[in-house]
Design an enzyme around this catalytic site. Structure first.
Site, PDB file in Angstrom:
ATOM      1  N   HIS A  72       0.852  -1.199   0.000  1.00  0.00           N
ATOM      2  CA  HIS A  72       0.000   0.000   0.000  1.00  0.00           C
ATOM      3  C   HIS A  72       0.882   1.241   0.000  1.00  0.00           C
ATOM      4  O   HIS A  72       1.688   1.419   0.900  1.00  0.00           O
ATOM      5  CB  HIS A  72      -0.918   0.008   1.224  1.00  0.00           C
ATOM      6  CG  HIS A  72      -2.115  -0.876   1.064  1.00  0.00           C
ATOM      7  ND1 HIS A  72      -3.313  -0.614   1.684  1.00  0.00           N
ATOM      8  CD2 HIS A  72      -2.310  -2.025   0.343  1.00  0.00           C
ATOM      9  CE1 HIS A  72      -4.202  -1.548   1.345  1.00  0.00           C
ATOM     10  NE2 HIS A  72      -3.604  -2.426   0.540  1.00  0.00           N
ATOM     11  N   TYR A 200      -9.503   5.495   7.035  1.00  0.00           N
ATOM     12  CA  TYR A 200      -9.735   5.879   8.433  1.00  0.00           C
ATOM     13  C   TYR A 200     -10.866   6.920   8.411  1.00  0.00           C
ATOM     14  O   TYR A 200     -10.780   7.912   7.696  1.00  0.00           O
ATOM     15  CB  TYR A 200      -8.487   6.515   9.041  1.00  0.00           C
ATOM     16  CG  TYR A 200      -7.361   5.547   9.330  1.00  0.00           C
ATOM     17  CD1 TYR A 200      -6.462   5.165   8.334  1.00  0.00           C
ATOM     18  CD2 TYR A 200      -7.189   5.010  10.602  1.00  0.00           C
ATOM     19  CE1 TYR A 200      -5.426   4.275   8.601  1.00  0.00           C
ATOM     20  CE2 TYR A 200      -6.154   4.128  10.873  1.00  0.00           C
ATOM     21  CZ  TYR A 200      -5.274   3.766   9.868  1.00  0.00           C
ATOM     22  OH  TYR A 200      -4.250   2.891  10.132  1.00  0.00           O
ATOM     23  N   PRO A 292      -4.368   0.801  18.544  1.00  0.00           N
ATOM     24  CA  PRO A 292      -4.068   0.256  17.218  1.00  0.00           C
ATOM     25  C   PRO A 292      -4.223   1.264  16.069  1.00  0.00           C
ATOM     26  O   PRO A 292      -3.876   0.969  14.937  1.00  0.00           O
ATOM     27  CB  PRO A 292      -5.048  -0.894  17.068  1.00  0.00           C
ATOM     28  CG  PRO A 292      -6.101  -0.656  18.060  1.00  0.00           C
ATOM     29  CD  PRO A 292      -5.486   0.121  19.171  1.00  0.00           C
ATOM     30  N   LYS A 296       0.955   0.328  15.000  1.00  0.00           N
ATOM     31  CA  LYS A 296       2.335   0.298  15.465  1.00  0.00           C
ATOM     32  C   LYS A 296       2.660  -0.884  16.371  1.00  0.00           C
ATOM     33  O   LYS A 296       3.826  -1.204  16.572  1.00  0.00           O
ATOM     34  CB  LYS A 296       2.643   1.605  16.229  1.00  0.00           C
ATOM     35  CG  LYS A 296       2.701   2.818  15.340  1.00  0.00           C
ATOM     36  CD  LYS A 296       3.861   2.746  14.370  1.00  0.00           C
ATOM     37  CE  LYS A 296       3.686   3.688  13.197  1.00  0.00           C
ATOM     38  NZ  LYS A 296       4.053   3.062  11.925  1.00  0.00           N
ATOM     39  N   TYR A 383       3.798   6.910   9.761  1.00  0.00           N
ATOM     40  CA  TYR A 383       2.959   5.758   9.443  1.00  0.00           C
ATOM     41  C   TYR A 383       3.799   4.647   8.788  1.00  0.00           C
ATOM     42  O   TYR A 383       3.660   3.469   9.143  1.00  0.00           O
ATOM     43  CB  TYR A 383       1.816   6.149   8.501  1.00  0.00           C
ATOM     44  CG  TYR A 383       0.695   5.127   8.459  1.00  0.00           C
ATOM     45  CD1 TYR A 383       0.764   4.006   7.625  1.00  0.00           C
ATOM     46  CD2 TYR A 383      -0.427   5.259   9.278  1.00  0.00           C
ATOM     47  CE1 TYR A 383      -0.249   3.052   7.600  1.00  0.00           C
ATOM     48  CE2 TYR A 383      -1.454   4.315   9.255  1.00  0.00           C
ATOM     49  CZ  TYR A 383      -1.349   3.214   8.420  1.00  0.00           C
ATOM     50  OH  TYR A 383      -2.352   2.264   8.414  1.00  0.00           O
TER      51      TYR A 383
HETATM   52  P1  FAS Z   1       1.364 -11.012  22.145  1.00  0.00           P
HETATM   53  O1  FAS Z   1       0.378 -10.608  23.212  1.00  0.00           O
HETATM   54  O2  FAS Z   1       0.934 -11.139  20.744  1.00  0.00           O
HETATM   55  O3  FAS Z   1       1.990 -12.455  22.531  1.00  0.00           O
HETATM   56  C1  FAS Z   1       2.327 -12.765  23.877  1.00  0.00           C
HETATM   57  C2  FAS Z   1       2.262 -14.272  24.025  1.00  0.00           C
HETATM   58  O4  FAS Z   1       2.677 -14.603  25.351  1.00  0.00           O
HETATM   59  C3  FAS Z   1       0.844 -14.800  23.852  1.00  0.00           C
HETATM   60  O5  FAS Z   1       0.838 -15.876  22.941  1.00  0.00           O
HETATM   61  C4  FAS Z   1       0.451 -15.261  25.268  1.00  0.00           C
HETATM   62  O6  FAS Z   1      -0.387 -16.401  25.251  1.00  0.00           O
HETATM   63  C5  FAS Z   1       1.799 -15.596  25.872  1.00  0.00           C
HETATM   64  N1  FAS Z   1       1.813 -15.514  27.335  1.00  0.00           N
HETATM   65  C6  FAS Z   1       1.201 -14.593  28.110  1.00  0.00           C
HETATM   66  N2  FAS Z   1       1.445 -14.857  29.422  1.00  0.00           N
HETATM   67  C7  FAS Z   1       2.238 -15.969  29.463  1.00  0.00           C
HETATM   68  C8  FAS Z   1       2.811 -16.728  30.504  1.00  0.00           C
HETATM   69  N3  FAS Z   1       2.628 -16.398  31.787  1.00  0.00           N
HETATM   70  N4  FAS Z   1       3.565 -17.808  30.173  1.00  0.00           N
HETATM   71  C9  FAS Z   1       3.770 -18.140  28.874  1.00  0.00           C
HETATM   72  N5  FAS Z   1       3.237 -17.463  27.822  1.00  0.00           N
HETATM   73  C10 FAS Z   1       2.480 -16.384  28.121  1.00  0.00           C
HETATM   74  N6  FAS Z   1      -1.459  -4.023  16.606  1.00  0.00           N
HETATM   75  C11 FAS Z   1      -1.521  -3.442  15.404  1.00  0.00           C
HETATM   76  O7  FAS Z   1      -0.496  -2.978  14.903  1.00  0.00           O
HETATM   77  N7  FAS Z   1      -2.743  -3.329  14.732  1.00  0.00           N
HETATM   78  C12 FAS Z   1      -3.897  -3.841  15.257  1.00  0.00           C
HETATM   79  O8  FAS Z   1      -4.965  -3.746  14.670  1.00  0.00           O
HETATM   80  C13 FAS Z   1      -3.859  -4.486  16.499  1.00  0.00           C
HETATM   81  N8  FAS Z   1      -4.997  -5.033  17.044  1.00  0.00           N
HETATM   82  C14 FAS Z   1      -4.922  -5.639  18.285  1.00  0.00           C
HETATM   83  C15 FAS Z   1      -6.060  -6.219  18.886  1.00  0.00           C
HETATM   84  C16 FAS Z   1      -5.985  -6.816  20.157  1.00  0.00           C
HETATM   85  C17 FAS Z   1      -7.218  -7.457  20.789  1.00  0.00           C
HETATM   86  C18 FAS Z   1      -4.761  -6.829  20.858  1.00  0.00           C
HETATM   87  C19 FAS Z   1      -4.681  -7.451  22.252  1.00  0.00           C
HETATM   88  C20 FAS Z   1      -3.624  -6.276  20.275  1.00  0.00           C
HETATM   89  C21 FAS Z   1      -3.693  -5.684  18.984  1.00  0.00           C
HETATM   90  N9  FAS Z   1      -2.572  -5.135  18.362  1.00  0.00           N
HETATM   91  C22 FAS Z   1      -2.605  -4.541  17.149  1.00  0.00           C
HETATM   92  C23 FAS Z   1      -1.315  -5.190  18.989  1.00  0.00           C
HETATM   93  C24 FAS Z   1      -0.768  -6.572  18.732  1.00  0.00           C
HETATM   94  O9  FAS Z   1      -0.687  -6.796  17.374  1.00  0.00           O
HETATM   95  C25 FAS Z   1       0.528  -6.651  19.470  1.00  0.00           C
HETATM   96  O10 FAS Z   1       1.314  -5.494  19.244  1.00  0.00           O
HETATM   97  C26 FAS Z   1       1.318  -7.876  19.127  1.00  0.00           C
HETATM   98  O11 FAS Z   1       0.513  -8.996  19.346  1.00  0.00           O
HETATM   99  C27 FAS Z   1       2.568  -7.858  19.999  1.00  0.00           C
HETATM  100  O12 FAS Z   1       3.125  -9.098  19.938  1.00  0.00           O
HETATM  101  P2  FAS Z   1       3.790  -9.738  21.248  1.00  0.00           P
HETATM  102  O13 FAS Z   1       4.622  -8.701  21.925  1.00  0.00           O
HETATM  103  O14 FAS Z   1       4.395 -10.995  20.789  1.00  0.00           O
HETATM  104  O15 FAS Z   1       2.595 -10.009  22.279  1.00  0.00           O
HETATM  105  C1  PHB Z   2      -5.975  -4.000  10.562  1.00  0.00           C
HETATM  106  O1  PHB Z   2      -6.097  -4.253   9.341  1.00  0.00           O
HETATM  107  O2  PHB Z   2      -6.234  -4.849  11.453  1.00  0.00           O
HETATM  108  C2  PHB Z   2      -5.501  -2.626  10.998  1.00  0.00           C
HETATM  109  C3  PHB Z   2      -5.017  -1.746  10.046  1.00  0.00           C
HETATM  110  C4  PHB Z   2      -4.602  -0.480  10.447  1.00  0.00           C
HETATM  111  C5  PHB Z   2      -4.683  -0.134  11.793  1.00  0.00           C
HETATM  112  C6  PHB Z   2      -5.169  -1.034  12.734  1.00  0.00           C
HETATM  113  C7  PHB Z   2      -5.577  -2.289  12.347  1.00  0.00           C
HETATM  114  O3  PHB Z   2      -4.298   1.111  12.181  1.00  0.00           O
END
Ligand code: FAS
Ligand code: PHB
Length: 388
Positions: A72, A200, A292, A296, A383
């Site tokens: 994109h 957006y 989100p 980032k 971005y």
């Molecule tokens: P994660 O949370 O992905 O992974 C951590 C891992 O550790 C998990 O698998 C968990 O099960 C494990 N864990 C936890 N406690 C533990 C323990 N005690 N023992 C062993 N394992 C354990 N980012 C974006 O850029 N765009 C988005 O749209 C977006 N949407 C999101 C929506 C939601 C609901 C959430 C919660 C986050 C979102 N994020 C988004 C942010 C997301 O993408 C995170 O930045 C990304 O998952 C970060 O990755 P990790 O740091 O690996 O953490």
């Molecule tokens: C998504 O596609 O999940 C998405 C894209 C842009 C954002 C957040 C989430 O800023």
């Protein structure tokens, strides 16, 4: 059991770190609380920066991303039913890629399996020991028995609700936080996107985002109150709430269909400082959370992992701890810039304040963004991802 680095968490941060360490001959074991299927079932991020693409290539897991990912070169912002395009290519010469976090996680899992590196899923009651000494170890329960792994370092990649940050004594850590009074209600559907680029939407009814995963799979988000329960949002209600927030062209192209996934994510800005505690290093959501809006979260996890993996390689290959000693400062410098951008995008685009002055400021900010090349360049630079 003994290894060089124990990684807690098999999300993107843990898996990417494990893959990079393995490629440099550094033994590591990942402990994950959930099953692999559960981790893959989470639908989260969708946009990745070039620096993250490069890191996934370096980890040897980029093939499917280049095949299926969508490049994109710009993004659209809709205000009062009018779309304004911000061209990353014109303003920065760069682009982003739309490729779901679920796919990235699968690619990393497949890469780790191919490397034969160990991930222990369903690992419960993880506890860290001796992180402020030079012989840390980790205990956990798996397959019905308590096990212990001695190591040199522990990487806390266990997300916001993990055990690692909470294992640090309160006097040794400072948390900075802003909780927004809103969440994102997200839906995934096998329907064609309403646009070739992300839209957006700033709207009196609340923010919306039209995103995608492929030319046949769409991802939509609606701003909602934190009091909302996803069970009170049948698919029809979601589509009826999205429709009025769209511009005429997007509304005409909207194809609705059954949700594959639907969830509510609360919006929060959070940073824990520092990110290193003796032999424990935090990376990704374990150390920081961004709303989100700026896409980032996953990209910050990748940049933490880049700094940490380079530092660990220096420790083992060059007997230098300079990288480890500067990890927290280097990572936080980039984290705070992404926190600022994510906070700015969130406060500019969401219906947060009912104060007419605040709403006028939002519209002035958006109008300036659309009219000023300098303002648009600042948006685009952040971005697509700031340089390391
Ligand atoms: P994660 O949370 O992905 O992974 C951590 C891992 O550790 C998990 O698998 C968990 O099960 C494990 N864990 C936890 N406690 C533990 C323990 N005690 N023992 C062993 N394992 C354990 N980012 C974006 O850029 N765009 C988005 O749209 C977006 N949407 C999101 C929506 C939601 C609901 C959430 C919660 C986050 C979102 N994020 C988004 C942010 C997301 O993408 C995170 O930045 C990304 O998952 C970060 O990755 P990790 O740091 O690996 O953490
Ligand atoms: C998504 O596609 O999940 C998405 C894209 C842009 C954002 C957040 C989430 O800023």
């Amino acid at each position: 059991m003994r290894t060089e680095v124990v990684i807690i968490g098999a999300g993107p941060a843990g898996l990417l770190l494990g893959q990079l360490l393995h490629k440099h001959g550094i033994d590591n074991v990942i402990l994950e609380r959930q099953t692999g299927e559960y981790v893959l079932g989470r639908v989260r991020a969708g946009v990745i920066e070039q620096v993250t693409i490069d890191l996934l290539d370096e980890a040897g897991v980029g093939a499917r991303m280049h095949e299926d990912g969508l490049v994109h070169e710009g993004v659209q912002i809709c205000v009062d039913g009018v779309r304004h395009r911000i061209s990353f290519a014109e303003l920065t010469g760069k682009a982003v890629m739309v490729y779901g976090q679920t796919e990235i996680t699968k690619d990393l899992m497949d890469g780790r399996a191919a490397a034969g590196a160990p991930t222990i899923y369903a690992a419960y009651d993880v506890h860290l020991h001796g992180i402020f000494g030079d012989k840390p170890h980790v205990t956990f329960r798996a397959d019905g028995k308590t096990q212990e792994i001695a190591c040199d370092f522990v990487a806390g990649c266990d997300g916001f609700h993990g055990v690692c940050r909470k294992s640090v004594p309160a006097h040794a850590i400072t948390a900075h936080e802003r909780v927004y009074p809103l969440g994102w209600l997200g839906i995934l559907s096998d329907t064609p996107p309403v646009s070739d680029e992300l839209i957006y939407v700033h709207h009196p009814l609340g923010f919306a985002l039209c995103s995608m995963r492929s030319p046949t799979r769409s991802r939509y988000y609606l701003q909602c109150s934190l009091a909302e329960d996803v069970d009170s949002w049948p698919d029809d209600r979601f589509w009826e709430e999205l429709r009025p927030r769209l511009d005429d062209k997007a509304r005409a192209r909207l194809v609705t269909g059954p949700s594959i996934e639907k969830s509510i994510a609360p919006l929060r800005s959070f940073v824990a400082e520092p990110m290193r505690f003796g032999r424990l290093y935090l990376a990704g959501d374990a150390a920081h959370i961004v709303p989100p809006t700026g896409a980032k979260g996953l990209n910050l996890a990748a940049s933490d992992v880049r700094y940490l993996s380079q530092a660990l390689v220096e420790h083992y290959a060059e007997k230098s701890d300079a990288g480890l000693d500067h990890y927290s400062e280097r990572a936080l410098n980039r984290v705070w810039k992404a926190e600022r951008f994510s906070w700015w995008m969130t406060t500019m685009l969401h219906r947060i304040s009912e104060n007419p002055f605040d709403q006028k400021i939002q519209l002035a900010e958006l109008d300036y963004l659309f009219r000023s090349k300098a303002a648009a360049t600042v948006f685009a630079e952040n971005y697509v991802g700031l340089p390391y």
